[in-house]
Design a protein around this motif. Structure first.
Motif, PDB file in Angstrom:
ATOM      1  N   HIS A   1       0.832  -1.203   0.000  1.00  0.00           N
ATOM      2  CA  HIS A   1       0.000   0.000   0.000  1.00  0.00           C
ATOM      3  C   HIS A   1       0.871   1.260   0.000  1.00  0.00           C
ATOM      4  O   HIS A   1       0.626   2.199  -0.755  1.00  0.00           O
ATOM      5  CB  HIS A   1      -0.872  -0.015   1.264  1.00  0.00           C
ATOM      6  N   VAL A   2       1.876   1.267   0.859  1.00  0.00           N
ATOM      7  CA  VAL A   2       2.792   2.413   0.943  1.00  0.00           C
ATOM      8  C   VAL A   2       3.548   2.586  -0.369  1.00  0.00           C
ATOM      9  O   VAL A   2       3.734   3.708  -0.856  1.00  0.00           O
ATOM     10  CB  VAL A   2       3.771   2.235   2.123  1.00  0.00           C
ATOM     11  N   MET A   3       3.984   1.483  -0.960  1.00  0.00           N
ATOM     12  CA  MET A   3       4.710   1.568  -2.222  1.00  0.00           C
ATOM     13  C   MET A   3       3.846   2.193  -3.320  1.00  0.00           C
ATOM     14  O   MET A   3       4.312   3.041  -4.086  1.00  0.00           O
ATOM     15  CB  MET A   3       5.153   0.172  -2.669  1.00  0.00           C
ATOM     16  N   ILE A   4       2.585   1.788  -3.392  1.00  0.00           N
ATOM     17  CA  ILE A   4       1.708   2.243  -4.461  1.00  0.00           C
ATOM     18  C   ILE A   4       1.409   3.729  -4.335  1.00  0.00           C
ATOM     19  O   ILE A   4       1.568   4.497  -5.288  1.00  0.00           O
ATOM     20  CB  ILE A   4       0.392   1.434  -4.470  1.00  0.00           C
TER      21      ILE A   4
ATOM     22  N   LEU B   1      -5.818   9.643  -6.706  1.00  0.00           N
ATOM     23  CA  LEU B   1      -7.137   9.458  -7.315  1.00  0.00           C
ATOM     24  C   LEU B   1      -7.227   8.151  -8.096  1.00  0.00           C
ATOM     25  O   LEU B   1      -8.106   7.315  -7.839  1.00  0.00           O
ATOM     26  CB  LEU B   1      -7.452  10.634  -8.235  1.00  0.00           C
ATOM     27  N   VAL B   2      -6.324   7.982  -9.075  1.00  0.00           N
ATOM     28  CA  VAL B   2      -6.440   6.805  -9.938  1.00  0.00           C
ATOM     29  C   VAL B   2      -6.131   5.523  -9.170  1.00  0.00           C
ATOM     30  O   VAL B   2      -6.694   4.467  -9.480  1.00  0.00           O
ATOM     31  CB  VAL B   2      -5.524   6.935 -11.179  1.00  0.00           C
ATOM     32  N   GLY B   3      -5.268   5.602  -8.165  1.00  0.00           N
ATOM     33  CA  GLY B   3      -4.996   4.423  -7.351  1.00  0.00           C
ATOM     34  C   GLY B   3      -6.248   3.950  -6.635  1.00  0.00           C
ATOM     35  O   GLY B   3      -6.527   2.748  -6.559  1.00  0.00           O
ATOM     36  N   ALA B   4      -7.028   4.893  -6.102  1.00  0.00           N
ATOM     37  CA  ALA B   4      -8.275   4.544  -5.418  1.00  0.00           C
ATOM     38  C   ALA B   4      -9.292   3.956  -6.387  1.00  0.00           C
ATOM     39  O   ALA B   4     -10.067   3.062  -6.027  1.00  0.00           O
ATOM     40  CB  ALA B   4      -8.854   5.783  -4.735  1.00  0.00           C
TER      41      ALA B   4
ATOM     42  N   GLN C   1     -10.296  -0.656  -6.915  1.00  0.00           N
ATOM     43  CA  GLN C   1     -11.652  -1.195  -6.990  1.00  0.00           C
ATOM     44  C   GLN C   1     -11.855  -1.977  -8.283  1.00  0.00           C
ATOM     45  O   GLN C   1     -12.478  -3.046  -8.288  1.00  0.00           O
ATOM     46  CB  GLN C   1     -12.665  -0.053  -6.905  1.00  0.00           C
ATOM     47  N   VAL C   2     -11.322  -1.454  -9.376  1.00  0.00           N
ATOM     48  CA  VAL C   2     -11.429  -2.147 -10.660  1.00  0.00           C
ATOM     49  C   VAL C   2     -10.663  -3.467 -10.607  1.00  0.00           C
ATOM     50  O   VAL C   2     -11.113  -4.493 -11.136  1.00  0.00           O
ATOM     51  CB  VAL C   2     -10.903  -1.261 -11.803  1.00  0.00           C
ATOM     52  N   ALA C   3      -9.495  -3.448  -9.961  1.00  0.00           N
ATOM     53  CA  ALA C   3      -8.681  -4.664  -9.867  1.00  0.00           C
ATOM     54  C   ALA C   3      -9.400  -5.745  -9.060  1.00  0.00           C
ATOM     55  O   ALA C   3      -9.340  -6.930  -9.415  1.00  0.00           O
ATOM     56  CB  ALA C   3      -7.328  -4.337  -9.220  1.00  0.00           C
TER      57      ALA C   3
ATOM     58  N   VAL D   1      -1.244  -5.164  -5.870  1.00  0.00           N
ATOM     59  CA  VAL D   1      -0.144  -5.483  -6.792  1.00  0.00           C
ATOM     60  C   VAL D   1      -0.551  -5.159  -8.224  1.00  0.00           C
ATOM     61  O   VAL D   1       0.240  -4.621  -9.012  1.00  0.00           O
ATOM     62  CB  VAL D   1       0.245  -6.971  -6.660  1.00  0.00           C
ATOM     63  N   ALA D   2      -1.810  -5.447  -8.570  1.00  0.00           N
ATOM     64  CA  ALA D   2      -2.295  -5.176  -9.927  1.00  0.00           C
ATOM     65  C   ALA D   2      -2.272  -3.690 -10.249  1.00  0.00           C
ATOM     66  O   ALA D   2      -1.982  -3.291 -11.383  1.00  0.00           O
ATOM     67  CB  ALA D   2      -3.710  -5.727 -10.096  1.00  0.00           C
ATOM     68  N   VAL D   3      -2.562  -2.848  -9.249  1.00  0.00           N
ATOM     69  CA  VAL D   3      -2.589  -1.396  -9.466  1.00  0.00           C
ATOM     70  C   VAL D   3      -1.227  -0.878  -9.908  1.00  0.00           C
ATOM     71  O   VAL D   3      -1.129   0.131 -10.607  1.00  0.00           O
ATOM     72  CB  VAL D   3      -3.052  -0.682  -8.182  1.00  0.00           C
ATOM     73  N   ALA D   4      -0.161  -1.587  -9.534  1.00  0.00           N
ATOM     74  CA  ALA D   4       1.181  -1.147  -9.919  1.00  0.00           C
ATOM     75  C   ALA D   4       1.339  -1.098 -11.435  1.00  0.00           C
ATOM     76  O   ALA D   4       2.069  -0.243 -11.958  1.00  0.00           O
ATOM     77  CB  ALA D   4       2.238  -2.071  -9.308  1.00  0.00           C
TER      78      ALA D   4
END
Length: 453
Positions: A35-38, A62-65, A69-71, A98-101
């Motif tokens: 979470h911190v990394m992202i 914004l896009v991470g949030a 959810q999409v992931a 991990v997918a958000v990365a």
């Protein structure tokens, strides 16, 4: 989608110890590290542009949030049970992080050149394709990629580069005075580098358990430390007057974390982890120094953050290293771990499987009975398919987000926070304090005259 129990087993041998609870605590700790990394690592790493720091951190937020959810949704669609519901657990939340990365890596290639609606649209499309590609690699090829070097870093880098290539076809990259760093912005970017560097062992080991997780942590630490040292050394060699270059320090020092990801949980000797990290640091710095300008000149491909050097090339190197280590893996070196690391190498039903179960006092399910060479071939196949899907889907996505409904950024607004944020700071707009005071006095006089009427 529903919240279900953890997949972690209980330990019946010690009723006084709830291993499931301990497992939850361990997963949550790793989950928080990722979470911190992202949100901090990636966000601050992209603040190096002198007038795009608010967008780097704010849009990552914004896009991470949105993407997480999409992931979760994508993972649920591909792992739906017979009851047409997908289980929501700490493991699935970690997988989503991990997918958000991947889309955040792609964001680095187009940073400052697209609108936030284009960025959101790009990431949503990418996550659906990313999830499908990951499923192909894991379920059909049974390729090992514990740290996501191929599935996350290679996919995200080349997807983003393909999008950037399409966007650059309409309007060729131009030299922009705002595509520069400042002393302050470089310091903020180093915050992101340090957070990523510190937590990368968690990223590569989060999905593993037991001895594999310990190996992944140790291998990642050694590799990323080696890439740090070599990046400083090579940076001094290729920079004028043997000085360090901040771009190399911010990015290439992390290349070892990418390069070791695929083999992190394998039997990798400490010296081998150091070699992997060292090579990745060298190729990353040389990429920033020589390859990036060449690609931009010859292919007209603009890469704002240099994701090809930090994520792309080290990830391809990781895929090749994964094939090599899979090809030399034997039961003599791995013992029972061979069948945990490479489940496809478990024999089919027969005397060989019975012998393994008897020798190690376990109950393994029948596997694909692959040889070491076959597993290595599938590792290479997974890498090739990932690159093909990433580039192909990136090109299509670039065309899709070029249509008017996604918006766009004018050349004069690129790399400028003013395109996305309401900024009242006079210094940001280049207005001198004296000029600002004069404007304020003019407004005040006009207001007084209006009130007098």
């Amino acid at each position: 989608m529903y919240i279900g129990p953890s997949a972690l087993p209980n330990n019946d041998s010690d009723p006084g110890k709830d291993v499931k609870t301990d497992g939850w605590s361990s997963i949550y700790s790793m989950y928080q590290d990722v979470h911190v990394m992202i949100w901090i690592g990636f966000g601050f790493l992209m603040t190096f542009l002198k007038k795009y720091s608010q967008s780097a951190v704010g849009l990552t937020f914004l896009v991470g949030a949105i993407f997480v959810q999409v992931a979760i949704l994508c993972d649920g669609i591909y792992n739906m049970g017979n009851n047409h519901k997908a289980m929501l657990s700490l493991e699935s939340l970690l997988s989503a992080d991990v997918a958000v990365a991947a889309p955040l890596i792609s964001m680095g290639a187009v940073l400052g050149k697209i609108s936030y609606m284009q960025l959101i649209s790009m990431g949503i499309i990418e996550l659906f394709v990313y999830t499908a590609n990951k499923r192909i690699g894991e379920s059909y090829f049974a390729a090992v990629d514990d740290g996501g070097s191929v599935n996350v870093h290679a996919f995200g880098a080349y997807f983003g580069l393909a999008v950037s290539f399409i966007l650059g076809m309409k309007e060729k990259p131009k030299d922009n005075s705002l595509e520069r760093s400042s002393y302050q912005s470089d310091i903020f970017a180093m915050i992101g580098t340090l957070f990523l560097w510190l937590f990368w062992p968690s990223f590569n080991s989060a999905t593993l358990t037991g001895d594999e997780q310990q190996r992944a942590i140790a291998n990642t630490l050694l590799s990323i430390a080696a890439s740090c040292v070599m990046s400083f050394a090579v940076s001094a060699i290729v920079t004028n007057e043997y000085k360090f270059n901040m771009v190399h320090v911010q990015n290439s020092t992390l290349a070892g974390g990418v390069a070791i990801g695929t083999v992190a949980g394998m039997m990798c000797e400490p010296v081998e982890a150091l070699i992997v990290g060292s090579i990745s640091g060298v190729i990353s710095v040389l990429g920033y120094r020589f390859l990036t300008p060449l690609i931009q000149k010859r292919l007209k491909l603009h890469d704002t953050c240099g994701v090809h050097n930090l994520h792309g090339m080290p990830a391809v190197f990781a895929g090749l290293a994964g094939a090599f280590f899979a090809g030399i893996a034997t039961e003599a070196n791995y013992d029972y771990s061979l069948y945990k690391v490479f489940p496809a190498r478990i024999p089919c039903v027969g005397p060989d499987l019975n012998t393994i179960n008897e020798n190690y006092r376990v109950k393994l399910n029948p596997g694909l009975n692959r040889s070491a060479r076959e597993q290595a071939a599938y590792q290479l196949l997974a890498l090739a398919v990932t690159l093909t899907i990433a580039i192909g889907s990136g090109l299509v996505t670039g065309l899709l987000i070029s249509i008017p409904y996604c918006g766009s950024i004018a050349e004069s607004q690129k790399f400028n926070d003013a395109a996305n944020w309401d900024i009242e700071d006079a210094d940001f707009h280049g207005i001198s304090p004296a000029k600002k005071d004069e404007e304020n006095r003019t407004v005040e006089v006009a207001m007084n005259r209006f009130q007098a009427r």
